[in-house]
Design a protein around this motif. Structure first.
Motif, mmCIF file in Angstrom:
data_model
loop_
_atom_site.group_PDB
_atom_site.id
_atom_site.type_symbol
_atom_site.label_atom_id
_atom_site.label_comp_id
_atom_site.label_asym_id
_atom_site.label_seq_id
_atom_site.Cartn_x
_atom_site.Cartn_y
_atom_site.Cartn_z
ATOM 1 N N PRO A 64 -11.811 -1.775 -4.529
ATOM 2 C CA PRO A 64 -10.368 -2.044 -4.536
ATOM 3 C C PRO A 64 -10.086 -3.528 -4.809
ATOM 4 O O PRO A 64 -10.709 -4.410 -4.225
ATOM 5 C CB PRO A 64 -9.910 -1.640 -3.134
ATOM 6 N N TRP A 65 -9.162 -3.765 -5.714
ATOM 7 C CA TRP A 65 -8.801 -5.127 -6.107
ATOM 8 C C TRP A 65 -8.426 -5.989 -4.906
ATOM 9 O O TRP A 65 -8.699 -7.190 -4.868
ATOM 10 C CB TRP A 65 -7.663 -5.053 -7.119
ATOM 11 N N ALA A 89 -20.003 3.635 0.364
ATOM 12 C CA ALA A 89 -18.673 4.051 -0.117
ATOM 13 C C ALA A 89 -18.705 5.523 -0.532
ATOM 14 O O ALA A 89 -19.765 6.060 -0.843
ATOM 15 C CB ALA A 89 -18.257 3.182 -1.297
ATOM 16 N N PRO A 90 -17.544 6.169 -0.534
ATOM 17 C CA PRO A 90 -17.506 7.573 -0.950
ATOM 18 C C PRO A 90 -18.152 7.753 -2.332
ATOM 19 O O PRO A 90 -17.927 6.940 -3.239
ATOM 20 C CB PRO A 90 -16.007 7.882 -1.011
ATOM 21 N N GLU A 91 -18.971 8.783 -2.421
ATOM 22 C CA GLU A 91 -19.653 9.056 -3.687
ATOM 23 C C GLU A 91 -18.622 9.398 -4.758
ATOM 24 O O GLU A 91 -17.697 10.162 -4.521
ATOM 25 C CB GLU A 91 -20.631 10.208 -3.507
ATOM 26 N N ARG A 92 -18.787 8.807 -5.901
ATOM 27 C CA ARG A 92 -17.821 9.052 -6.984
ATOM 28 C C ARG A 92 -18.409 10.009 -8.002
ATOM 29 O O ARG A 92 -19.619 10.135 -8.129
ATOM 30 C CB ARG A 92 -17.401 7.738 -7.624
ATOM 31 N N ARG A 104 -8.119 7.556 -1.697
ATOM 32 C CA ARG A 104 -7.674 7.358 -0.320
ATOM 33 C C ARG A 104 -8.873 7.079 0.591
ATOM 34 O O ARG A 104 -8.859 6.144 1.390
ATOM 35 C CB ARG A 104 -6.921 8.605 0.157
ATOM 36 N N ARG A 105 -9.921 7.877 0.445
ATOM 37 C CA ARG A 105 -11.128 7.692 1.252
ATOM 38 C C ARG A 105 -11.790 6.344 0.954
ATOM 39 O O ARG A 105 -12.279 5.671 1.862
ATOM 40 C CB ARG A 105 -12.121 8.835 1.025
ATOM 41 N N THR A 106 -11.757 5.936 -0.297
ATOM 42 C CA THR A 106 -12.366 4.659 -0.684
ATOM 43 C C THR A 106 -11.599 3.487 -0.091
ATOM 44 O O THR A 106 -12.190 2.552 0.461
ATOM 45 C CB THR A 106 -12.433 4.543 -2.218
ATOM 46 N N VAL A 112 -8.580 -1.383 3.300
ATOM 47 C CA VAL A 112 -7.437 -2.003 2.618
ATOM 48 C C VAL A 112 -6.394 -0.921 2.312
ATOM 49 O O VAL A 112 -6.732 0.245 2.142
ATOM 50 C CB VAL A 112 -7.839 -2.731 1.313
ATOM 51 N N PRO A 113 -5.126 -1.320 2.227
ATOM 52 C CA PRO A 113 -4.096 -0.335 1.884
ATOM 53 C C PRO A 113 -4.253 0.139 0.449
ATOM 54 O O PRO A 113 -4.804 -0.582 -0.396
ATOM 55 C CB PRO A 113 -2.778 -1.097 2.056
ATOM 56 N N THR A 114 -3.768 1.318 0.174
ATOM 57 C CA THR A 114 -3.804 1.843 -1.193
ATOM 58 C C THR A 114 -2.888 1.010 -2.089
ATOM 59 O O THR A 114 -1.979 0.349 -1.601
ATOM 60 C CB THR A 114 -3.351 3.312 -1.253
#
Length: 117
Positions: A64-65, A89-92, A104-106, A112-114
């Motif tokens: 996330p930025w 981190a969640p598997e992509r 959302r999970r990431t 951090v907020p979405t």
């Protein structure tokens, strides 16, 4: 990503390849490319290259930025994420960028907020 202007805008061409440093100042990776939200125009993720040697074995992970802060003294970005966090981190999957649940999970994982409201 050297900038000589007082302008706060920067081209993505200048961001790609910029080093990212951990909280202790060591280089942990580099930005490969950015993912931009089409609706808001905001940068959502920096897809970063981690590990490897001379481009071999490098893994790419979207971060996330909001986890990156530009540091002009380093001419790069600084983050508090760790290798452990990235690997946990969640598997992509191939279309992770179309999966709101994954996003959302990431964001929850990195604390951090979405980027969407």
């Amino acid at each position: 990503m050297t900038t000589t202007s007082t302008n706060s805008l920067v081209s993505t061409a200048d961001v790609n390849g910029t080093n990212v440093y951990g909280a202790d100042g060591t280089k942990i990776g580099a930005i490969d490319h950015l993912m931009i939200d089409k609706q808001s125009g905001n940068v959502a993720y920096a897809v970063m290259g981690f590990g490897g040697f001379m481009g071999l074995g490098e893994e790419h992970h979207p971060v996330p930025w909001a986890k990156l802060t530009y540091d002009p003294a380093k001419d790069g970005f600084v983050t508090d994420i760790t290798e452990f966090e990235v690997k946990g981190a969640p598997e992509r999957h191939d279309t992770w960028y179309t999966d709101r649940d994954w996003e959302r999970r990431t964001h929850d994982h990195y604390g951090v907020p979405t980027y969407w409201f």
